[in-house]
Enzyme design. Sequence first.
Site, short mmCIF file in Angstrom:
data_model
loop_
_atom_site.label_atom_id
_atom_site.label_comp_id
_atom_site.label_asym_id
_atom_site.label_seq_id
_atom_site.Cartn_x
_atom_site.Cartn_y
_atom_site.Cartn_z
N THR A 34 -4.97 -8.04 2.52
CA THR A 34 -4.53 -8.30 1.14
C THR A 34 -4.21 -9.77 0.97
O THR A 34 -4.52 -10.37 -0.07
CB THR A 34 -3.31 -7.43 0.79
OG1 THR A 34 -3.62 -6.05 1.04
CG2 THR A 34 -2.93 -7.59 -0.67
N ASP A 217 -11.97 -4.77 -2.28
CA ASP A 217 -11.06 -4.29 -1.24
C ASP A 217 -11.52 -2.92 -0.75
O ASP A 217 -12.15 -2.17 -1.50
CB ASP A 217 -9.65 -4.20 -1.82
CG ASP A 217 -8.59 -3.96 -0.77
OD1 ASP A 217 -8.88 -4.12 0.43
OD2 ASP A 217 -7.44 -3.62 -1.14
N GLU A 218 -11.23 -2.57 0.51
CA GLU A 218 -11.55 -1.26 1.10
C GLU A 218 -13.03 -0.91 0.88
O GLU A 218 -13.38 0.20 0.45
CB GLU A 218 -10.67 -0.16 0.48
CG GLU A 218 -9.17 -0.41 0.60
CD GLU A 218 -8.61 -0.18 2.00
OE1 GLU A 218 -9.43 -0.01 2.94
OE2 GLU A 218 -7.39 -0.19 2.16
N GLN A 256 -11.93 2.52 9.74
CA GLN A 256 -10.99 3.27 8.90
C GLN A 256 -11.70 3.99 7.76
O GLN A 256 -11.09 4.30 6.74
CB GLN A 256 -9.91 2.34 8.34
CG GLN A 256 -9.01 1.75 9.42
CD GLN A 256 -7.82 1.00 8.82
OE1 GLN A 256 -6.87 1.59 8.30
NE2 GLN A 256 -7.89 -0.31 8.89
N ARG A 611 -0.65 3.37 12.30
CA ARG A 611 0.44 3.37 11.32
C ARG A 611 1.75 2.94 11.98
O ARG A 611 2.71 2.58 11.29
CB ARG A 611 0.66 4.76 10.71
CG ARG A 611 -0.50 5.37 9.92
CD ARG A 611 -1.08 4.43 8.89
NE ARG A 611 -2.22 3.72 9.44
CZ ARG A 611 -2.74 2.62 8.91
NH1 ARG A 611 -2.20 2.09 7.83
NH2 ARG A 611 -3.79 2.04 9.45
#
Length: 731
Positions: A34, A217-218, A256, A611
């Site tokens: 980010t 993004d992503e 991911q 995480r």
Amino acid sequence: MSDLLAHLNPPQLAAVTLPPQHALILAGAGSGKTRVLTTRIAWLISTGQVGPQGVLAVTFTNKAAKEMQARLAALLPINTRGMWIGTFHGLCNRFLRAHHREAGLTAQFQILDSADQLAAIKRLLKNLNIDDEKYPPRELMHFINAHKEQGIRAAQAEAYDAYTSRRVELYAEYEGQCQREGVVDFAELLLRSYELLQRNEPLCQHYQARFRHILVDEFQDTNRLQYAWLKLLAGRGSVKSESAGACLFAVGDDDQSIYAFRGAEIGNMRDLQREFDLPEVIRLEQNYRSHGNILDAANALIKQNRGRLGKNLWTEAGAGEPIRVFEGYSDIAEAAFIVEEICELAGDGVSRQQMALLYRSNAQSRVLEHQLFKQGLPYRVHGGLRFFDRQEIKHALAYLRLLANPDDDTAFARVVNFPTRGIGGRSIEALQEAARQTNSSLYNAAASLAGKPGGVVARFIALIESLRAETRELPLPEVIDQLIERSGLRQHYLAEKEGQDRLENLDELINAASSFLKDDGVPLLDGDEVVPDGGPLASFLAHASLEAGEHQAGEGQDAIQLMTVHAAKGLEFDIVFITGLEQGLFPHENAAQEREGLEEERRLMYVAVTRARKRLYLTHAQTRMLHGQTRYCLPSSFLEELPVELLRKINRGLSSAPLAPLRSTAVAGAPWQQPAAANALRIGQNVRHARFGVGVIVASQGAGPEARVQVNFGAGGMKWLALEYAKLTPA
């Protein structure tokens, strides 16, 4: 400018300061993607390479879009509110509002959310007199959306058989209904935007010239149509840009990519490399979140996947603590250990909201919630509902309440037409009026209802009465099993594309009943007040109500976080427990049979591991309740893929009974004592069951309260039955 770039590491700096060109930034978990995205936009604007209106930034959530705007506002002395920053759906909505005429829409077109879309499809089927049991509305909705997300209109959809052909026709009817009513669903926003840009060359070239830099993004989560839309705006689609075209700056992580079930195409990343002739891929591998042992475990795990773009996470934070592995005798022992550990950590000053319990399937939360409830610990289910608040559980409990008390009008109203059985609003109104006139419950008033309404309601009453008669002598877990089948709940959710989670939750309700009988026996309410009469069913319903009404944390309260691994993506916690690491559960049995499915499960495990910031627990159980019966589990293959030197096995504080060996089905006539019964049962012996009838015992497992047998009931199939509850008798 030096302040803007001061806090970037060398790969981040290289990505932010790339010259105007297409780029793929492979950003590992916790690597500051980010920061790179927002700083790239700020750098382009600050250096005069583009104005604020020349940037298109695409995110996958509104939260991410707002965060990007907030960060840019802090970096740049400009108003960011007018910039084109948002989700695919949000940006397409903005585009269509500006060009509604060209898109064939009214200026006031409305957007259907998922619930509105489902209601529109139900109304369509009713107007066309279509049997909604043959063509379930939710399944038809998924069929329509899946085609739209592939860029396929009803006119282009292929029909391989008569059933699919009819669904294509209904897709066309739905398109016509939406057009007449001036509404669009979420999938339509993107598809109509893409179609307009594709057929209106001047408009497309206008936006190609306007947006000089497109940042995504992503990117690993994009589907086929989203990628086609991006290519079109970047001048690589069917409409060629008159200028050099926009520079596409894609940030993502193929490791991911966990949303294939939503249509995400992991292959888009390789297609981007090939179709845009990318000279290089910049890898962000320095992790700012986790300690070294956690990252080493994640790296060792994910390297088992083939065809990766490749990266290796590392940190300057040091190795940190070893990864703790706990093996419980049962899922209850596993949950008890986790809660005990949480209490110790909280006692040491760790904030409860920095502790997360992750699980592969929603149904797993029930055992964890129960243990937290027993300890009086506040918790919050992130991205979902607590177990006893879930729709399918509340439906099943409503049926159970009717078995216990037919005068329960709330339960009656909830399930009288669920699953749908032709009892409409007018029939319900007539029944309510009859109940008022006779001063009785809805159930009793049904007898006085005449005509067609009386007939359809009478069939529901007959169903409940037959269930009450058939289940009177059955153990509570079998009552619930029978109810789920006979009520139509199981068949209803089988027809849903995403009904698997709901079915697993219903099976978990059977497990909850089994555990309740085993653990609580005659349960207590407040103090020493014993639940009066009504037997196990009334006691269990009271238990479910009490557990549903307590310990959901309030806003801002320091509470333990519970969530599926899918819901955990993008989050981070000091302490993470990954639970249920057993074959068939994680990796899930539905995915473990195919290489692509297993690799997605491994990516999901990679997301779960990354995480954790400071401490990671991996837990599993030797036995787990499944469909009200004990299932014997093997540890997850993912545990074997982790380096032994990173792990510390801990089984302190809880007793772990050894597993009884499985008796071979080949040993016919082996003696075996049924608990609390005088008659010995043997493998090969014929037995009778109250529900399944006569069968033959073919195998046995366990001992004492864990004893169970496998019985071949012929046409009824093979069943594993817990002897404590099955009440088998020699036939």
